[in-house]
Design a protein around this motif. Sequence first.
Motif, PDB file in Angstrom:
ATOM      1  N   ASP A 133      -0.295  -7.287   9.786  1.00  0.00           N
ATOM      2  CA  ASP A 133      -0.256  -8.278   9.227  1.00  0.00           C
ATOM      3  C   ASP A 133       0.808  -7.595   8.137  1.00  0.00           C
ATOM      4  OD1 ASP A 133      -0.510  -9.579   6.949  1.00  0.00           O
ATOM      5  OD2 ASP A 133      -2.323 -10.092   6.894  1.00  0.00           O
ATOM      6  N   TYR A 178     -11.027 -21.308   8.481  1.00  0.00           N
ATOM      7  CA  TYR A 178     -12.229 -22.027   7.294  1.00  0.00           C
ATOM      8  C   TYR A 178     -12.499 -22.299   5.561  1.00  0.00           C
ATOM      9  CZ  TYR A 178     -14.009 -18.133  11.062  1.00  0.00           C
ATOM     10  OH  TYR A 178     -14.434 -17.542  11.939  1.00  0.00           O
ATOM     11  N   GLY A 227      -1.398 -18.825   9.553  1.00  0.00           N
ATOM     12  CA  GLY A 227      -0.417 -18.718  10.140  1.00  0.00           C
ATOM     13  C   GLY A 227      -0.002 -18.379  11.509  1.00  0.00           C
ATOM     14  N   HIS A 274     -14.157 -23.002   2.794  1.00  0.00           N
ATOM     15  CA  HIS A 274     -15.655 -21.440   2.900  1.00  0.00           C
ATOM     16  C   HIS A 274     -15.514 -20.366   3.766  1.00  0.00           C
ATOM     17  CE1 HIS A 274     -16.885 -25.327   1.733  1.00  0.00           C
ATOM     18  NE2 HIS A 274     -16.552 -25.979   2.702  1.00  0.00           N
ATOM     19  N   ALA A 311      -4.909  -9.431   8.339  1.00  0.00           N
ATOM     20  CA  ALA A 311      -5.441  -9.363   6.986  1.00  0.00           C
ATOM     21  C   ALA A 311      -5.980 -10.036   5.687  1.00  0.00           C
ATOM     22  CB  ALA A 311      -5.433  -7.273   6.941  1.00  0.00           C
ATOM     23  N   GLY A 337      -4.097 -25.112  -3.923  1.00  0.00           N
ATOM     24  CA  GLY A 337      -5.875 -25.205  -4.775  1.00  0.00           C
ATOM     25  C   GLY A 337      -5.266 -24.560  -5.543  1.00  0.00           C
ATOM     26  N   ALA A 384      -6.988 -14.093  13.726  1.00  0.00           N
ATOM     27  CA  ALA A 384      -7.015 -14.242  12.821  1.00  0.00           C
ATOM     28  C   ALA A 384      -6.826 -14.200  11.064  1.00  0.00           C
ATOM     29  CB  ALA A 384      -8.422 -13.097  12.309  1.00  0.00           C
ATOM     30  N   GLY A 413      -3.236 -21.298  -4.105  1.00  0.00           N
ATOM     31  CA  GLY A 413      -3.141 -20.398  -2.609  1.00  0.00           C
ATOM     32  C   GLY A 413      -3.411 -21.507  -1.462  1.00  0.00           C
TER      33      GLY A 413
HETATM   34  C1  LIG Z   1      -8.140 -22.364  -4.626  1.00  0.00           C
HETATM   35  C2  LIG Z   1      -8.721 -21.387  -3.639  1.00  0.00           C
HETATM   36  C3  LIG Z   1     -10.414 -20.998  -3.730  1.00  0.00           C
HETATM   37  C4  LIG Z   1     -11.159 -21.235  -2.970  1.00  0.00           C
HETATM   38  N1  LIG Z   1     -12.537 -20.949  -3.187  1.00  0.00           N
HETATM   39  C5  LIG Z   1     -13.369 -20.251  -1.908  1.00  0.00           C
HETATM   40  C6  LIG Z   1     -14.623 -20.002  -2.922  1.00  0.00           C
HETATM   41  O1  LIG Z   1     -15.142 -19.665  -3.927  1.00  0.00           O
HETATM   42  N2  LIG Z   1     -15.834 -19.573  -1.661  1.00  0.00           N
HETATM   43  C7  LIG Z   1     -14.724 -19.480  -0.239  1.00  0.00           C
HETATM   44  O2  LIG Z   1     -16.029 -19.727   0.467  1.00  0.00           O
HETATM   45  N3  LIG Z   1     -13.865 -19.921   0.334  1.00  0.00           N
HETATM   46  C8  LIG Z   1     -12.785 -20.226  -0.614  1.00  0.00           C
HETATM   47  N4  LIG Z   1     -11.337 -20.526  -0.384  1.00  0.00           N
HETATM   48  C9  LIG Z   1     -11.374 -20.556   1.308  1.00  0.00           C
HETATM   49  C10 LIG Z   1     -11.229 -19.111   1.923  1.00  0.00           C
HETATM   50  O3  LIG Z   1      -9.897 -18.413   0.319  1.00  0.00           O
HETATM   51  C11 LIG Z   1     -10.347 -19.129   2.517  1.00  0.00           C
HETATM   52  O4  LIG Z   1     -10.912 -19.985   3.657  1.00  0.00           O
HETATM   53  C12 LIG Z   1     -10.445 -17.850   3.071  1.00  0.00           C
HETATM   54  O5  LIG Z   1      -9.601 -16.986   2.571  1.00  0.00           O
HETATM   55  C13 LIG Z   1      -9.481 -18.065   4.850  1.00  0.00           C
HETATM   56  O6  LIG Z   1      -9.113 -16.592   5.206  1.00  0.00           O
HETATM   57  P1  LIG Z   1      -8.705 -15.481   6.103  1.00  0.00           P
HETATM   58  O7  LIG Z   1      -8.462 -14.308   6.450  1.00  0.00           O
HETATM   59  O8  LIG Z   1      -8.372 -17.109   7.596  1.00  0.00           O
HETATM   60  O9  LIG Z   1      -6.929 -16.453   5.842  1.00  0.00           O
HETATM   61  P2  LIG Z   1      -6.333 -15.893   4.720  1.00  0.00           P
HETATM   62  O10 LIG Z   1      -6.895 -15.077   3.947  1.00  0.00           O
HETATM   63  O11 LIG Z   1      -5.168 -16.813   3.954  1.00  0.00           O
HETATM   64  O12 LIG Z   1      -5.481 -14.541   5.097  1.00  0.00           O
HETATM   65  C14 LIG Z   1      -4.590 -14.998   6.649  1.00  0.00           C
HETATM   66  C15 LIG Z   1      -3.841 -13.621   6.478  1.00  0.00           C
HETATM   67  O13 LIG Z   1      -2.814 -13.558   7.776  1.00  0.00           O
HETATM   68  C16 LIG Z   1      -1.397 -12.858   7.672  1.00  0.00           C
HETATM   69  N5  LIG Z   1      -0.764 -13.686   8.529  1.00  0.00           N
HETATM   70  C17 LIG Z   1      -0.051 -14.883   8.535  1.00  0.00           C
HETATM   71  N6  LIG Z   1       0.812 -14.848   9.411  1.00  0.00           N
HETATM   72  C18 LIG Z   1       0.113 -13.966   9.730  1.00  0.00           C
HETATM   73  C19 LIG Z   1       1.418 -13.293  11.615  1.00  0.00           C
HETATM   74  N7  LIG Z   1       2.027 -14.186  12.082  1.00  0.00           N
HETATM   75  N8  LIG Z   1       0.953 -11.917  11.865  1.00  0.00           N
HETATM   76  C20 LIG Z   1       0.510 -10.739  11.587  1.00  0.00           C
HETATM   77  N9  LIG Z   1      -0.343 -11.626   9.687  1.00  0.00           N
HETATM   78  C21 LIG Z   1      -0.701 -12.879   9.575  1.00  0.00           C
HETATM   79  C22 LIG Z   1      -1.223 -13.349   6.182  1.00  0.00           C
HETATM   80  O14 LIG Z   1      -0.436 -12.334   5.480  1.00  0.00           O
HETATM   81  C23 LIG Z   1      -2.635 -12.775   5.389  1.00  0.00           C
HETATM   82  O15 LIG Z   1      -2.909 -11.549   4.733  1.00  0.00           O
HETATM   83  C24 LIG Z   1     -10.717 -20.982  -1.995  1.00  0.00           C
HETATM   84  C25 LIG Z   1      -9.148 -20.997  -0.998  1.00  0.00           C
HETATM   85  C26 LIG Z   1      -8.449 -21.479  -1.630  1.00  0.00           C
HETATM   86  C27 LIG Z   1      -6.726 -21.074  -1.567  1.00  0.00           C
END
Ligand SMILES: Cc1cc2nc3c(=O)[nH]c(=O)nc-3n(C[C@H](O)[C@H](O)[C@H](O)COP(=O)(O)OP(=O)(O)OC[C@H]3O[C@@H](n4cnc5c(N)ncnc54)[C@H](O)[C@@H]3O)c2cc1C
Length: 381
Positions: free
Chosen positions: A35, A342, A214, A345, A10, A235, A210, A317
């Motif tokens: 999640d 991702y 993880g 981005h 999530a 970061g 997704a 993060g």
């Molecule tokens: C400092 C920083 C600045 C950034 N700035 C930007 C920006 O300006 N613009 C941009 O486009 N992107 C930016 N990003 C990148 C962006 O944050 C990530 O690419 C994006 O948030 C990834 O989203 P996600 O949902 O794939 O992963 P996440 O946000 O990491 O979410 C993954 C989720 O999965 C859950 N999870 C993990 N393992 C399991 C499991 N086994 N079972 C169930 N749930 C699980 C976790 O609890 C978490 O809630 C930035 C990142 C950082 C760290």
Amino acid sequence: MPQTAHVIGAGVIGLATAFELTERGVPGARVTILDPDPASGATHHAGGMLAPAAEVQYRQEPLFPLMLESAARYPSFVDRLHSATPLPTGHRTDGTLVVAGDRADAGHLEDLTRYQHTHGMAVERITVREARRMEPSLSPAIAGAVHIPGDHQVSPRLLVAALRDALTRRGVRFVADEVTNLVRDGAGAVTEVVGERTRHDATGAQVILANGLGAGRVGGWFDETNPLRLRPVYGDILRLGVPAALDPLVSKVIRGFVEDRPVYLIPRDDGTLTLGATSREDIQPKPRLGGVYDLIRDAVALAPGVEETTLLETTVGARPGTPDDLPYLGAVAENLVVSTGYFRHGILLAALGAEAGARLALGESPDVDLRACAPVRHSHL
Ligand SMILES: Cc1cc2nc3c(=O)[nH]c(=O)nc-3n(C[C@H](O)[C@H](O)[C@H](O)COP(=O)(O)OP(=O)(O)OC[C@H]3O[C@@H](n4cnc5c(N)ncnc54)[C@H](O)[C@@H]3O)c2cc1C
């Protein structure tokens, strides 16, 4: 029978994909999101810049069309979300200024601008005087500037709160559990999603993996070793309070290079500023003082008024990086879609990634060329 879906993770990608599933007619009551700690991953720390032009890096050409397409889809994504929840997303379209700290940085900015132009991006060279007219708090010492009107922003924490609210209103079920394993039948279809504490029948359901970094730890969906080559790219990022007398210190996203180090300031609707972000692969999950020091010094060099702000928060993060900086997005079995990796981005790419992920799960064409994003492309590494 209506479709059923289990979304693992999530963060912005899992939540937005679940939202797009419900937008495409999957009843909310038939969608489960698993999640242990929703919205606690990279999304919680992200800056939220929707910056297909300013984020351009050399040798990442396959990413550009995805970033531009996702930016183009954002207004519709946010509009549809706003119809499903009263909560704000912090979506702002004031544009972005990119400035150079010294003459060497100005040379770098000129090269980058030429490169952006060759890829058809709308980036306008402006004078330092024009930049300071737009943003009077910029230092008179900056050595160059470009204006990118099409690079926008959201507030990632507001965006995911809005998505969670919209999904809850639509009857989506959130299960606080960490998924460890997927069980498959002889034909390779996922039949069960197994968590630390719960098990979920997936026969005839769609499963979307997704969960960011993880995903590299979920077993059972591949033959030998997990094909995803995810790595954390940390970061450091700060939240600053702007004193009333200076508010707003800046009115649009200010990005800059200072001695070649990138830095950005993002103004939020609540009067705070986000100052980011370092990029490091030293497996140090706590804020690194040297990185925080660089960010503060570089931001002050570009906008001296930053010295008057208050430090509200310092966090780190972990971006889910891949070897070629492209996401892993595609169907890997009859009822399993992978959507992760991702990297830098994910907030920007969420509009495209969520729509494509939902379409793939529903057996439709993803409506975008995803050949470069095949989830198993690095299995040989
Ligand atoms: C400092 C920083 C600045 C950034 N700035 C930007 C920006 O300006 N613009 C941009 O486009 N992107 C930016 N990003 C990148 C962006 O944050 C990530 O690419 C994006 O948030 C990834 O989203 P996600 O949902 O794939 O992963 P996440 O946000 O990491 O979410 C993954 C989720 O999965 C859950 N999870 C993990 N393992 C399991 C499991 N086994 N079972 C169930 N749930 C699980 C976790 O609890 C978490 O809630 C930035 C990142 C950082 C760290």
